[in-house]
Scaffold this motif. Structure first.
Motif, short mmCIF file in Angstrom:
data_model
loop_
_atom_site.label_atom_id
_atom_site.label_comp_id
_atom_site.label_asym_id
_atom_site.label_seq_id
_atom_site.Cartn_x
_atom_site.Cartn_y
_atom_site.Cartn_z
N ASP A 119 40.78 -21.50 66.99
CA ASP A 119 39.21 -22.08 66.86
C ASP A 119 38.24 -21.04 66.69
N ARG A 120 38.13 -19.73 67.05
CA ARG A 120 37.34 -18.59 66.57
C ARG A 120 37.73 -18.49 65.04
N ALA A 121 38.83 -18.30 64.56
CA ALA A 121 39.28 -18.06 63.07
C ALA A 121 38.90 -19.42 62.23
N ARG A 122 39.03 -20.54 62.70
CA ARG A 122 38.55 -21.62 61.88
C ARG A 122 36.88 -21.68 61.78
N HIS A 132 38.93 -24.90 54.02
CA HIS A 132 40.10 -25.41 53.35
C HIS A 132 41.38 -24.57 53.50
N VAL A 133 41.35 -23.50 53.82
CA VAL A 133 42.40 -22.38 53.79
C VAL A 133 43.03 -22.25 54.97
N GLY A 134 44.45 -22.53 54.82
CA GLY A 134 45.09 -22.67 56.21
C GLY A 134 45.57 -21.03 56.49
N LEU A 135 45.57 -21.04 57.98
CA LEU A 135 45.94 -19.67 58.46
C LEU A 135 47.37 -19.15 58.14
N ASP A 136 48.36 -20.26 57.89
CA ASP A 136 49.55 -19.87 57.55
C ASP A 136 49.71 -19.57 55.86
N ARG A 137 48.71 -19.76 55.23
CA ARG A 137 48.62 -19.75 53.84
C ARG A 137 48.84 -18.35 53.21
N PRO A 138 49.56 -18.20 52.18
CA PRO A 138 49.91 -16.75 51.46
C PRO A 138 48.37 -16.54 50.97
N LEU A 157 35.64 -11.38 62.79
CA LEU A 157 36.64 -11.76 63.97
C LEU A 157 36.73 -10.66 64.81
N ARG A 158 36.84 -9.36 64.17
CA ARG A 158 36.89 -8.10 65.10
C ARG A 158 35.77 -7.64 65.83
N ARG A 159 34.58 -8.34 65.36
CA ARG A 159 33.35 -8.08 66.13
C ARG A 159 32.97 -6.62 66.22
N PRO A 160 32.98 -5.76 65.06
CA PRO A 160 32.38 -4.48 65.17
C PRO A 160 30.89 -4.34 65.77
N HIS A 161 30.81 -3.20 66.00
CA HIS A 161 29.30 -2.78 66.24
C HIS A 161 28.51 -2.41 65.15
N VAL A 162 29.44 -1.82 64.37
CA VAL A 162 29.10 -1.06 62.98
C VAL A 162 29.68 -1.54 61.79
N LEU A 163 29.08 -2.08 60.78
CA LEU A 163 29.82 -2.94 59.52
C LEU A 163 29.41 -2.23 58.29
N LEU A 164 30.14 -1.83 57.46
CA LEU A 164 30.14 -1.23 56.24
C LEU A 164 30.60 -2.10 54.89
N LEU A 165 29.69 -2.51 53.95
CA LEU A 165 29.70 -3.47 53.21
C LEU A 165 29.70 -2.71 51.84
N ASP A 166 30.85 -2.51 51.00
CA ASP A 166 30.54 -2.07 49.74
C ASP A 166 30.73 -2.86 48.73
N GLU A 167 29.54 -3.27 47.77
CA GLU A 167 29.83 -4.25 46.75
C GLU A 167 30.20 -5.26 47.27
N PRO A 168 29.71 -6.09 48.29
CA PRO A 168 30.65 -7.27 48.84
C PRO A 168 30.42 -8.61 47.69
N THR A 169 29.41 -8.58 46.95
CA THR A 169 29.20 -9.83 46.06
C THR A 169 30.03 -9.89 45.01
#
Length: 531
Positions: A119-122, A132-138, A157-169
């Motif tokens: 449920d958390r993943a969905r 639309h992406v299934g959890l078992d999908r390649p 999903l890992r709920r980190p305290h510190v998150l680093l994003l490098d050019e995420p767009t």
């Protein structure tokens, strides 16, 4: 302690000895922080030092709390499943075993308190537009943008305290960028962001400016940082002009001093020649005059040296993110001239496309990931034949692809341009490259040694200086992996371009700087869009 990134006396050099940081101190606390700087300034390197992927040569990097990291070039094994990338595959397998009656304590230890992992993943995937992406999908079945969002979902999903994003767009379409922005805006922990997306950068609480191995911290959004920086740079330019004026004044005064001293020498020699006074008196006067002249000359030389030092100090405060200055009259297209026509063209089993472009139109091509924008540009560039219908380009055309694979890495910038403009004079090539900021020895550098921004500039220069001059320029996601200075330079160079433009991009902020007069949306069919 509260979540934080603590960097103390950090030094790092590449194996060839090139220094990146020397004694860097920085603390990033709770909130959203943007890390900005030119290509090659060390932004991604700093993030990798924080993650531990790189080790400093001196100093410490400490992370208080759990750490999450979304790298710039996210590479996922096509055979991996979605739940594996999300980091929940083992938990799901343990749950399935328990549901089948398994009683091994190791299964319960694997699940822990995460009984609702599916449920958390969905929920997380839905929030990022991946419902639309299934959890078992390649993973191999996902587009590049979907892969980036999947990587982000795994971090959330890992709920980190510190998150680093490098050019995420990178590779994200407009909808994906909107969902990423919502995630960044809602982040309550420590977030360190590297991006060239202005709209995303305006969500941050502070900006860390990385330059020449050091950092400066500005409070506020990126737009507020730009205003503060513009005020600072205006003052720095005034200081340079004042220092230049002082240097000129001190040069004049030194020259005047030399003239006066020369007059004194001539007068003293005349007195000596006429011998109007005793020799001892005249010798003493000559000695005193020489001492006085030396002090006088030394005083003005010292003042000139001081003025030059002040000028050098003032110049150091002025940034050298120079603009590109080009003039491309050969690319001009008359307003009534037909540039391209597409009639019922079917490309890779897509819907038939019809399109006409006349004169120096500037066309923005929008669409979701996988909608066929790159395919259409490739067909216009002659790289891909149509399955049916007609694609006719009536003017010289050049394509700037996403991968920037136009140039030969082993050849110099000059040699690469010469390949595309074989009849051009060597001096003319170098003069034109100088306008793209490749002057002197810089133009001799092998393309394989260039930074991302430099490679982009070299590729753009080679295409625009090619023979014949391109009167239709196609650009496929040109701002991917560019720093903000390079994006500005691209906008400036395209402002001087006089031909027709077609640009596939998800970066609406960049597109709005180009004077786009026609917006198209490709998603199954090609239709007009309003922006």
């Amino acid at each position: 302690m509260s979540p934080a990134v603590l960097i103390s006396d950090l030094s790092f050099s590449w194996p060839d000895g090139e220094p990146v940081f020397d004694g860097l101190d920085l603390t990033i606390g709770t909130g959203r922080t943007a890390l900005v700087g030119t290509n090659g300034s060390g932004k991604s390197t700093l993030l990798r030092l924080v993650t531990g992927a790189l080790a400093p040569s001196r100093g410490t990097v400490r992370v208080e709390g759990t750490l999450g990291y979304l790298p710039q070039d996210l590479t996922l094994d096509a055979a991996r499943t979605v739940d594996d990338v999300l980091g929940i595959a083992a938990t799901r397998r343990a749950l399935a075993a328990i549901e089948r009656g398994g009683a091994d304590p190791a299964l319960y230890a694997t699940v822990g308190d995460d009984w609702n992992v599916d449920d958390r993943a969905r929920e997380t995937l839905d929030r990022l537009g991946l419902g639309h992406v299934g959890l078992d999908r390649p993973v191999g079945a996902l587009s590049g943008g979907e892969a980036v969002l999947l990587g982000l979902a795994g971090q959330l999903l890992r709920r980190p305290h510190v998150l680093l994003l490098d050019e995420p767009t990178n590779n994200l379409d407009v909808a994906g960028r909107r969902r990423l922005s919502e995630t960044v805006a809602a982040w309550s922990g420590v977030l360190l962001l590297v991006s060239h997306d202005r709209e995303l950068l305006d969500l941050v609480d502070q900006v860390v400016d990385l330059r020449d191995g050091g950092v400066r911290v500005f409070g506020g959004t990126f737009s507020e940082y730009e205003v503060a920086l513009a005020v600072e740079q205006e003052a720095a330019q005034r200081a340079v002009r004042a220092a230049e004026g002082d240097v000129r004044r001190q040069r004049r005064e030194l020259a005047d001093a030399h003239v006066k001293l020369a007059r004194r020498v001539r007068y003293g020699q005349k007195m000596w020649d006429n011998k109007r006074e005793p020799k001892a008196v005249m010798s003493e006067r000559r000695r005193q005059a020489q001492v006085s002249a030396g002090k006088h000359r030394g005083l003005h030389e010292d003042r000139l040296a001081d003025a030059r030092e002040r000028l050098a100090s003032a110049e150091e405060a002025v940034r050298d993110d120079a603009p590109i200055r080009i003039d491309l009259p050969a690319t001009a297209v008359p307003g009534a001239r037909r540039v391209l026509s597409i009639r019922d063209a079917v490309l890779r089993n897509g819907a038939p496309i019809n399109l006409d472009v006349y004169g120096p139109e500037r066309v923005a091509l929008l669409g979701t990931n996988g909608s066929g924008k790159t395919t259409l540009l490739s067909a216009l560039a002659g790289r891909l034949p149509a399955d049916a219908g007609m694609v006719d380009v009536a003017v010289p055309v050049r394509l700037l692809p996403q991968r920037l694979d136009v140039l030969d890495d082993d050849l110099s910038i000059v040699a690469n341009v010469r390949r595309l403009a074989p009849t051009a004079d060597e001096n003319a090539i170098r003069a034109r490259l100088a306008r793209f900021l490749f002057r002197g020895a810089r133009a001799e550098r092998p393309v394989g040694t260039l930074s991302g921004g430099e490679r982009f500039r070299a590729t753009l220069a080679a295409l625009l200086l090619a023979e014949p001059a391109p009167q239709l320029l196609l650009l496929d996601e040109p701002t991917n992996n560019l720093d903000l200075a390079s994006v500005r330079q691209l906008s400036e160079s395209l402002a001087a371009y006089r031909g027709a433009l077609m640009i596939a991009s998800h970066d609406l902020g960049f597109l709005r700087t180009l004077g786009i007069n026609r917006w198209l949306y490709l998603d199954g069919v090609l239709r007009n869009a309003s922006r």
